[in-house]
Design a protein around this motif. Structure first.
Motif, PDB file in Angstrom:
ATOM      1  N   GLU A 179       0.808  -1.222   0.000  1.00 42.80           N
ATOM      2  CA  GLU A 179       0.000   0.000   0.000  1.00 42.80           C
ATOM      3  C   GLU A 179       0.837   1.266   0.000  1.00 42.80           C
ATOM      4  O   GLU A 179       0.424   2.289  -0.552  1.00 42.80           O
ATOM      5  CB  GLU A 179      -0.925   0.021   1.230  1.00 42.80           C
ATOM      6  N   LYS A 180       2.025   1.247   0.592  1.00 48.57           N
ATOM      7  CA  LYS A 180       2.820   2.461   0.748  1.00 48.57           C
ATOM      8  C   LYS A 180       3.835   2.668  -0.370  1.00 48.57           C
ATOM      9  O   LYS A 180       4.609   3.634  -0.318  1.00 48.57           O
ATOM     10  CB  LYS A 180       3.535   2.426   2.098  1.00 48.57           C
ATOM     11  N   ARG A 181       3.846   1.814  -1.339  1.00 47.28           N
ATOM     12  CA  ARG A 181       4.805   1.962  -2.435  1.00 47.28           C
ATOM     13  C   ARG A 181       4.284   2.956  -3.478  1.00 47.28           C
ATOM     14  O   ARG A 181       3.081   3.132  -3.645  1.00 47.28           O
ATOM     15  CB  ARG A 181       5.077   0.614  -3.091  1.00 47.28           C
ATOM     16  N   PHE A 182       5.238   3.557  -4.194  1.00 44.43           N
ATOM     17  CA  PHE A 182       4.900   4.479  -5.268  1.00 44.43           C
ATOM     18  C   PHE A 182       4.939   3.727  -6.611  1.00 44.43           C
ATOM     19  O   PHE A 182       5.598   2.672  -6.725  1.00 44.43           O
ATOM     20  CB  PHE A 182       5.864   5.662  -5.288  1.00 44.43           C
ATOM     21  N   PRO A 183       4.275   4.246  -7.627  1.00 45.45           N
ATOM     22  CA  PRO A 183       4.237   3.539  -8.916  1.00 45.45           C
ATOM     23  C   PRO A 183       5.612   3.185  -9.468  1.00 45.45           C
ATOM     24  O   PRO A 183       5.786   2.100 -10.041  1.00 45.45           O
ATOM     25  CB  PRO A 183       3.497   4.526  -9.836  1.00 45.45           C
ATOM     26  N   HIS A 184       6.609   4.084  -9.324  1.00 49.34           N
ATOM     27  CA  HIS A 184       7.923   3.788  -9.893  1.00 49.34           C
ATOM     28  C   HIS A 184       8.644   2.663  -9.153  1.00 49.34           C
ATOM     29  O   HIS A 184       9.666   2.162  -9.638  1.00 49.34           O
ATOM     30  CB  HIS A 184       8.800   5.058  -9.883  1.00 49.34           C
ATOM     31  N   GLU A 185       8.138   2.266  -7.999  1.00 52.91           N
ATOM     32  CA  GLU A 185       8.725   1.159  -7.253  1.00 52.91           C
ATOM     33  C   GLU A 185       8.074  -0.182  -7.591  1.00 52.91           C
ATOM     34  O   GLU A 185       8.436  -1.194  -7.010  1.00 52.91           O
ATOM     35  CB  GLU A 185       8.591   1.422  -5.749  1.00 52.91           C
ATOM     36  N   LEU A 186       7.147  -0.179  -8.538  1.00 49.34           N
ATOM     37  CA  LEU A 186       6.422  -1.387  -8.909  1.00 49.34           C
ATOM     38  C   LEU A 186       6.801  -1.831 -10.317  1.00 49.34           C
ATOM     39  O   LEU A 186       7.251  -1.036 -11.142  1.00 49.34           O
ATOM     40  CB  LEU A 186       4.910  -1.136  -8.852  1.00 49.34           C
ATOM     41  N   SER A 187       6.609  -3.116 -10.585  1.00 53.99           N
ATOM     42  CA  SER A 187       6.795  -3.631 -11.941  1.00 53.99           C
ATOM     43  C   SER A 187       5.599  -3.231 -12.799  1.00 53.99           C
ATOM     44  O   SER A 187       4.581  -2.733 -12.301  1.00 53.99           O
ATOM     45  CB  SER A 187       6.928  -5.148 -11.912  1.00 53.99           C
ATOM     46  N   GLY A 188       5.710  -3.460 -14.113  1.00 56.09           N
ATOM     47  CA  GLY A 188       4.610  -3.129 -15.002  1.00 56.09           C
ATOM     48  C   GLY A 188       3.337  -3.891 -14.664  1.00 56.09           C
ATOM     49  O   GLY A 188       2.234  -3.333 -14.680  1.00 56.09           O
ATOM     50  N   GLY A 189       3.489  -5.173 -14.337  1.00 54.36           N
ATOM     51  CA  GLY A 189       2.326  -5.958 -13.975  1.00 54.36           C
ATOM     52  C   GLY A 189       1.674  -5.473 -12.694  1.00 54.36           C
ATOM     53  O   GLY A 189       0.439  -5.458 -12.573  1.00 54.36           O
ATOM     54  N   GLU A 190       2.486  -5.064 -11.731  1.00 54.01           N
ATOM     55  CA  GLU A 190       1.936  -4.545 -10.476  1.00 54.01           C
ATOM     56  C   GLU A 190       1.236  -3.210 -10.692  1.00 54.01           C
ATOM     57  O   GLU A 190       0.194  -2.936 -10.078  1.00 54.01           O
ATOM     58  CB  GLU A 190       3.059  -4.411  -9.441  1.00 54.01           C
ATOM     59  N   GLN A 191       1.793  -2.370 -11.561  1.00 58.87           N
ATOM     60  CA  GLN A 191       1.118  -1.113 -11.868  1.00 58.87           C
ATOM     61  C   GLN A 191      -0.243  -1.354 -12.529  1.00 58.87           C
ATOM     62  O   GLN A 191      -1.222  -0.661 -12.236  1.00 58.87           O
ATOM     63  CB  GLN A 191       2.005  -0.257 -12.780  1.00 58.87           C
ATOM     64  N   GLN A 192      -0.311  -2.348 -13.406  1.00 55.80           N
ATOM     65  CA  GLN A 192      -1.600  -2.655 -14.021  1.00 55.80           C
ATOM     66  C   GLN A 192      -2.589  -3.202 -12.994  1.00 55.80           C
ATOM     67  O   GLN A 192      -3.795  -2.926 -13.063  1.00 55.80           O
ATOM     68  CB  GLN A 192      -1.407  -3.667 -15.170  1.00 55.80           C
ATOM     69  N   ARG A 193      -2.100  -3.921 -12.008  1.00 53.38           N
ATOM     70  CA  ARG A 193      -2.973  -4.414 -10.940  1.00 53.38           C
ATOM     71  C   ARG A 193      -3.515  -3.252 -10.109  1.00 53.38           C
ATOM     72  O   ARG A 193      -4.671  -3.288  -9.659  1.00 53.38           O
ATOM     73  CB  ARG A 193      -2.210  -5.397 -10.049  1.00 53.38           C
ATOM     74  N   VAL A 194      -2.686  -2.231  -9.900  1.00 50.42           N
ATOM     75  CA  VAL A 194      -3.172  -1.039  -9.191  1.00 50.42           C
ATOM     76  C   VAL A 194      -4.287  -0.380  -9.997  1.00 50.42           C
ATOM     77  O   VAL A 194      -5.315   0.043  -9.443  1.00 50.42           O
ATOM     78  CB  VAL A 194      -2.021  -0.048  -8.936  1.00 50.42           C
ATOM     79  N   ALA A 195      -4.098  -0.299 -11.327  1.00 51.22           N
ATOM     80  CA  ALA A 195      -5.121   0.307 -12.184  1.00 51.22           C
ATOM     81  C   ALA A 195      -6.419  -0.500 -12.134  1.00 51.22           C
ATOM     82  O   ALA A 195      -7.520   0.078 -12.123  1.00 51.22           O
ATOM     83  CB  ALA A 195      -4.605   0.397 -13.622  1.00 51.22           C
ATOM     84  N   ILE A 196      -6.300  -1.826 -12.102  1.00 54.56           N
ATOM     85  CA  ILE A 196      -7.497  -2.660 -12.013  1.00 54.56           C
ATOM     86  C   ILE A 196      -8.165  -2.478 -10.654  1.00 54.56           C
ATOM     87  O   ILE A 196      -9.403  -2.394 -10.559  1.00 54.56           O
ATOM     88  CB  ILE A 196      -7.137  -4.140 -12.262  1.00 54.56           C
ATOM     89  N   ALA A 197      -7.364  -2.406  -9.586  1.00 55.55           N
ATOM     90  CA  ALA A 197      -7.928  -2.183  -8.245  1.00 55.55           C
ATOM     91  C   ALA A 197      -8.661  -0.845  -8.191  1.00 55.55           C
ATOM     92  O   ALA A 197      -9.743  -0.742  -7.593  1.00 55.55           O
ATOM     93  CB  ALA A 197      -6.810  -2.226  -7.206  1.00 55.55           C
ATOM     94  N   ARG A 198      -8.092   0.173  -8.804  1.00 55.13           N
ATOM     95  CA  ARG A 198      -8.738   1.491  -8.829  1.00 55.13           C
ATOM     96  C   ARG A 198     -10.069   1.434  -9.581  1.00 55.13           C
ATOM     97  O   ARG A 198     -11.044   2.096  -9.203  1.00 55.13           O
ATOM     98  CB  ARG A 198      -7.801   2.500  -9.487  1.00 55.13           C
ATOM     99  N   ALA A 199     -10.124   0.618 -10.646  1.00 52.72           N
ATOM    100  CA  ALA A 199     -11.364   0.502 -11.409  1.00 52.72           C
ATOM    101  C   ALA A 199     -12.420  -0.306 -10.656  1.00 52.72           C
ATOM    102  O   ALA A 199     -13.615  -0.121 -10.902  1.00 52.72           O
ATOM    103  CB  ALA A 199     -11.078  -0.157 -12.757  1.00 52.72           C
TER     104      ALA A 199
END
Length: 378
Positions: free
Chosen positions: A132-152
Motif C-alpha cells: 500500500e505504501k509503495r509508489f508507482p515507480h517502485e512497482l513492476s509493469g504488472g503490479e502497476q496494471q494491478r493497481v489500475a485494475i484495483a482502482r477501477a
C-alpha cells in the motif's frame, strides 16, 4: 446491460466513419472480447460505452440509460458504475498505491471509514496486499496494471472496460492479468475487453465480436481470435549472409586449384605459383598449406549456421561443381598416383566469378549487395 442500436460514429476531419451501423448487445455477467486490426473501431466502442463520445447516428444504452439523453452533469454519477482499465496504467506518480486507489472514492465523496475498509480489500483481491505504501515507480509493469485494475474495481462497478490491458506487459505477467480479469468476471462483473492478444482469445473461448473498418463481421460465442493477417509475424525470413558467400568463394577457389593441378598431371597438394617457388627456403610453408588452410577456414565458415550452409550447398549444386573430398592423413602423405580420368571442367561463369573476386570479397569484407545484407527481423 450494454446495447448498441445501429450506431454510426463519425469524427470531424475524417472521410470514413469510425463505426458504421454497429448493432450488438452484451448481457449481464458476460466476458466479451472486441478484436480486429488497429483502426477497426474497438476503442471507439469503449469510448461510447464510457460516454466519452456520443454516437452520430443510432443510440447506445448502458445500464438501461440512453447515453444521448444523459446530461454532462450526470456523467460522473453514471461512471461510478463503469470501471475502466487502459494500456498505459494512468497512475498518479506522486501518490502511493493506497492513495491511487483511494482517489476514486475520494472524488465521489466516500467516507474515510469506507475508504479505509474498501481499499485494502480490493488490493488483496488483485494480489497487492502489503504494498500500500509503495509508489508507482517502485512497482513492476504488472503490479502497476494491478493497481489500475484495483482502482477501477474499488467502487464495485457493474461493468469493467479494458482497452489492451496487457499491451505493455510481458507474456507471463499478461497471463496473470487475464486470470485476474477472469476471476473478476466470475464474481458477476461484466467485462468488455479490446485486445490483439490472439492466444488469450483462443484459450479462453469467450464471446468474440470482430470489427473491420468500423463494421461487425463476426459475433461468435465461444469463439477464437479469427483473422490474424493484421498481426505482425515474428518468424525470421531466410537470408543469405556474407559468411555463406565468403565460404562458398573459398571452396570454389580450392576446387579451381585442384582441377588445374589434376589437368597438368601434378599432385594437387604440391601446386605452387612461379613467383612463390623462386627463392623458397627448405621447410617453408608451401602454397598448398595455404590452400588447405583456406579449405579448413571455408569448412568452418560453412558450419557457422545450418541455413547458410544449405544455401551454399544448393548454389554449388546449381553450378554443377565437382565435390572435392578430404583425403585421409595417410593417403595425403603418400606420393601422388597418376590419374587416368579427366577432371570435370569448371563452369566458365564460376571461373570468372572467382577470378574477379578480390581478397576482401573472398573474406566477405568487400562491397556487399543489398540483397545479401541481413537486416532486423521483419
Amino acid at each position: 446491460m450494454i446495447r448498441f442500436e445501429n450506431v454510426t460514429k463519425r469524427f470531424r476531419g475524417t472521410s470514413k466513419p469510425a463505426l458504421s451501423d454497429v448493432d450488438f448487445e452484451v448481457l449481464r455477467g458476460e466476458f466479451v472480447f472486441l478484436v480486429g486490426a488497429s483502426g477497426s473501431g474497438k476503442s471507439s466502442c469503449l469510448r461510447l460505452i464510457l460516454r466519452e463520445e456520443t454516437p452520430s447516428e443510432g443510440r447506445v444504452v448502458v445500464l438501461g440509460r440512453d447515453l444521448r439523453t444523459l446530461s454532462n452533469r450526470k456523467v460522473p454519477y453514471f461512471r461510478r458504475h463503469v470501471g475502466a482499465v487502459f494500456q498505459d496504467f494512468r497512475l498518479l506518480p506522486t501518490k502511493t498505491v493506497f492513495q491511487n486507489v483511494a482517489f476514486t472514492l475520494q472524488v465521489i465523496g466516500s467516507s474515510r471509514g469506507f475508504i479505509q475498509q474498501a481499499v485494502p480489500e480490493v488490493l488483496a483481491l488483485v494480489g497487492l496486499a502489503g504494498k500500500e505504501k509503495r509508489f508507482p515507480h517502485e512497482l513492476s509493469g504488472g503490479e502497476q496494471q494491478r493497481v489500475a485494475i484495483a482502482r477501477a474495481l474499488v467502487n464495485r462497478p457493474q461493468i469493467l472496460l479494458a482497452d489492451e490491458p496487457t499491451g505493455n506487459l510481458d507474456p507471463a505477467t499478461s497471463i496473470d492479468i487475464m486470470q485476474l480479469l477472469a476471476r473478476i468476471n466470475a464474481g458477476g462483473t461484466t467485462v468488455v475487453m479490446a485486445t490483439h492478444e490472439a492466444g488469450f482469445v483462443d484459450q479462453m473461448q469467450r464471446r468474440v465480436i470482430e470489427l473491420r473498418h468500423g463494421e461487425i463481421i463476426r459475433d461468435e460465442r465461444h469463439g477464437g481470435y479469427g483473422d490474424r493477417s493484421s498481426l505482425p509475424s515474428l518468424a525470421p525470413e531466410p537470408e543469405r549472409g556474407a559468411a555463406a558467400v565468403a565460404a562458398l568463394t573459398a571452396v570454389l577457389e580450392v576446387q579451381r586449384e585442384a582441377a588445374i593441378a589434376a589437368a597438368a598431371g601434378l599432385d594437387p597438394t604440391a601446386v605452387q605459383d612461379d613467383d612463390e617457388a623462386v627463392g623458397a627456403e627448405p621447410g617453408a610453408a608451401s602454397p598448398a598449406a595455404g590452400v588447405a588452410a583456406a579449405a579448413a577456414a571455408a569448412a568452418a565458415a560453412v558450419a557457422v549456421t545450418a541455413a547458410e550452409a544449405q544455401q551454399a550447398e544448393g548454389l554449388a549444386q546449381a553450378l554443377e561443381e565437382p565435390v572435392v573430398e578430404d583425403a585421409p592423413a595417410a593417403e595425403a602423405s603418400a606420393p601422388a598416383k597418376p590419374t587416368h580420368t579427366q577432371p570435370i571442367p569448371l563452369v566458365d561463369a564460376v571461373e570468372l566469378q572467382v577470378e574477379e573476386l578480390g581478397l576482401a570479397d573472398r573474406l566477405g569484407l568487400g562491397t556487399t549487395d543489398p540483397d545479401d545484407e541481413v537486416g532486423p527481423t521483419s
